[in-house]
Design an enzyme around this catalytic site. Sequence first.
Site, mmCIF file in Angstrom:
data_model
loop_
_atom_site.group_PDB
_atom_site.id
_atom_site.type_symbol
_atom_site.label_atom_id
_atom_site.label_comp_id
_atom_site.label_asym_id
_atom_site.label_seq_id
_atom_site.Cartn_x
_atom_site.Cartn_y
_atom_site.Cartn_z
ATOM 1 N N GLU A 84 0.744 -1.152 0.073
ATOM 2 C CA GLU A 84 0.052 -0.067 0.033
ATOM 3 C C GLU A 84 1.004 1.226 -0.026
ATOM 4 O OE1 GLU A 84 -3.272 -0.002 2.742
ATOM 5 O OE2 GLU A 84 -4.115 -1.876 1.934
ATOM 6 N N GLU A 135 -4.910 6.838 -2.437
ATOM 7 C CA GLU A 135 -4.440 8.008 -1.644
ATOM 8 C C GLU A 135 -3.924 8.094 -0.563
ATOM 9 O OE1 GLU A 135 -6.527 12.730 -1.139
ATOM 10 O OE2 GLU A 135 -7.375 10.822 -1.888
#
Lengths: 246, 246
Positions: A84, A135
């Site tokens: 991630e 994001e």
Amino acid sequence: MDTDCPPAERRWPEPRPAGYDPGAFTPFAVTVDIVLMTVVQRQLKLLLIRRGRPPYEGAWALPGGFVKPDEDLATAAARELLEETGISTTTGSLRQIGSYGDPARDPRMRVVTVAYGAVAVRLEEAPRGGSDAAEAELVPVAEVQSDRLPLAFDHRRIVDDAVDRLRADLETTGVAHSFCPPEFTVRELREVHEAILQTELDSGNFQRKVTGREGYITPTERRAPTGERGGRPATLWRAGRPEDAE
Amino acid sequence: MDTDCPPAERRWPEPRPAGYDPGAFTPFAVTVDIVLMTVVQRQLKLLLIRRGRPPYEGAWALPGGFVKPDEDLATAAARELLEETGISTTTGSLRQIGSYGDPARDPRMRVVTVAYGAVAVRLEEAPRGGSDAAEAELVPVAEVQSDRLPLAFDHRRIVDDAVDRLRADLETTGVAHSFCPPEFTVRELREVHEAILQTELDSGNFQRKVTGREGYITPTERRAPTGERGGRPATLWRAGRPEDAE
DNA sequence: CCCGGTTATTGTCGAGATGACTCTAACATG
DNA sequence: CATGTTAGAGTCATCTCGACAATAACCGGG
């Protein structure tokens, strides 16, 4: 993050053991969440990811995800962090914070999450290198703890526990080093302490304390470049004893 | 204990949320294990249960069991302790030690266990009041940590972590009190410390330390009955500040 | 080159904590 | 009442730590 649902590679290790009845207990989803912390600009910050789907769609949450069938918990945490955020860590540097299993903590299903604390060296801005495009942002811990920035699930509580743990470890372990590059000045180390403890420390007393602590840091021959406004150049130090190759 | 398989009351809360695919993640079994400690005869002991079925049949293990579908982790720990030993605790007095999820820790299936530490007041012998009839025993922690008494699964490591945690908490919290009855002498409190830290403490210095610590213990008007060999009767103390009704 | 400004590092001093030890208080037993 | 035993206070040297200099080593500007 309690979000992404990886494909089930296999539900149970085969061959299924004799006498075992898969319906005889409650199945849980097990996830890991990572509190990645760094000190930048004299501030303790942590990495958050914006959720792309319900529940808590659009809210900020800790990076994390499901533990795979043949994976240790710490391994899963390191993998999720890498996927991630692109940040690579060793499982040894991850500290287990605790587990959270309130039946209502995830509205979809019964999830138990194991939280891990991790440290990055002066991370200036949120990395984009993760393969899971999402994001990401580095936010000051104070923003979260003051409730100015609400988090998904029970992640606020996890952050509180991680910070408490970090403060305790600061006195008893060498965590502070991992916020600094391999060679660092006593000032940098002090600013890490100050950011984490939210307090000002006397520079002279701090110097005495860390240099006097046996095996804590060792000086090098090198000096740090002097700052913009001049001043005596600071000695560069390394973590641990002289022999340690770290 | 990773043993008993309660009937699945229901596999998932109904109604099943839309968009949720039960096959999309790996189901885990989640258990709780309890490290119940007590100080008796100047020794730190813990409660073990003899396993009645494979794996590790006949071996000693920590009390524990599966978490139920709508149950919090700490609640499950308190329930299992009550069922297996008859000992009643509040969830607030349970301390989470950590979680253990090595893929190979249970040969039957993928199990993640959450370990809790609990304290009993001078438990002389293993209780038989549990509804789950099983052989229980109080054994000195030293027997386990010296490997003279091997434990099932990774329970040895859990015990090590629980003891480490207890030692750390001894300095920073009031755990020591929970090993003592509501009214206790400074000597009793000191012997608790000595048993846990495996060291001898100067009685005078210990007295000064605990009585000087603000809000730690408060004296009563009562005196403890004198011992067999005479001696000045000791003041009885209570935990906390004077106002505290504890 | 000398000077003030800035930062690093060492030194000084007093308050409080701690460990080793002594001394007194308050019980028991004979 | 002497003696043994335990509780608890007191003594003293040492250590730690915070507040606060004092000195060292760099800068840039005159």
